[in-house]
Design an enzyme around this catalytic site. Sequence first.
Site, PDB file in Angstrom:
ATOM      1  N   HIS A  65      -5.293   4.471  51.997  1.00 56.09           N
ATOM      2  CA  HIS A  65      -4.224   5.336  52.498  1.00 56.09           C
ATOM      3  C   HIS A  65      -4.086   5.195  54.008  1.00 56.09           C
ATOM      4  CE1 HIS A  65      -3.841   7.242  48.584  1.00 56.09           C
ATOM      5  NE2 HIS A  65      -5.160   7.196  48.529  1.00 56.09           N
ATOM      6  N   ALA A 119     -28.028  -0.499  45.048  1.00 58.23           N
ATOM      7  CA  ALA A 119     -27.548   0.817  44.632  1.00 58.23           C
ATOM      8  C   ALA A 119     -27.121   1.647  45.839  1.00 58.23           C
ATOM      9  CB  ALA A 119     -28.638   1.550  43.862  1.00 58.23           C
ATOM     10  N   ASN A 177     -21.882  -0.483  32.828  1.00 56.77           N
ATOM     11  CA  ASN A 177     -22.527   0.719  32.334  1.00 56.77           C
ATOM     12  C   ASN A 177     -21.583   1.905  32.501  1.00 56.77           C
ATOM     13  OD1 ASN A 177     -24.594   2.517  31.460  1.00 56.77           O
ATOM     14  ND2 ASN A 177     -26.122   1.098  32.268  1.00 56.77           N
TER      15      ASN A 177
END
Length: 188
Positions: free
Chosen positions: A114, A159, A84
């Site tokens: 990093h 989610a 999506n």
Amino acid sequence: MTEKEKAAKGLLYDANYDKELINHRIACKRLCHKLNISDPTDIDYQREIFPQIVGNVGKDFFVTTPFNCDYGYNTFIGDNFYCNHNLIILDCAKVSIGNHVFIAPNCCISTAGHPLDYVQRNQGLEFAFPITIEDNVWIGANVTILPGVTIGKNSVIGAGSVVSRDIPPNSVAVGAPCRRIKAVPVSI
């Protein structure tokens, strides 16, 4: 050893100032731009451009723009893929996405990380570890997948999750950090 070779080996490499890597990112961003400004109804054009961006994509894929990635050539996608709006893939290392993978809006798959040492960060150094998303995985909206993670087959990622460690197959996993909360129900 080139910076690209260092990245492929999981070593610290110069991501910010190496001209070869900069040129690869620019080429990829140009193709992403073409895809992202295309008419949303021109599916044939989108199906023509997207395979030029990624290292490989299987049959029957659909990408809802915008889509962005760093290099493209490190991303390998199986059959029946759907993403999506607003998928970002930072593919400084290999990203393997299996068959029948569905990705909801606003997700980030990031192989890049990093150093904690600010001196190394300020030198433009980073590392990259591969990410694998196995077959039949559904990734919910606003999920971030971090370097070095494998998401096992048939899993569902809830989610808003931050996936910082491997998720076993057949899992429903949620949270920040993401963790398995139960097995995926089996249908007959």
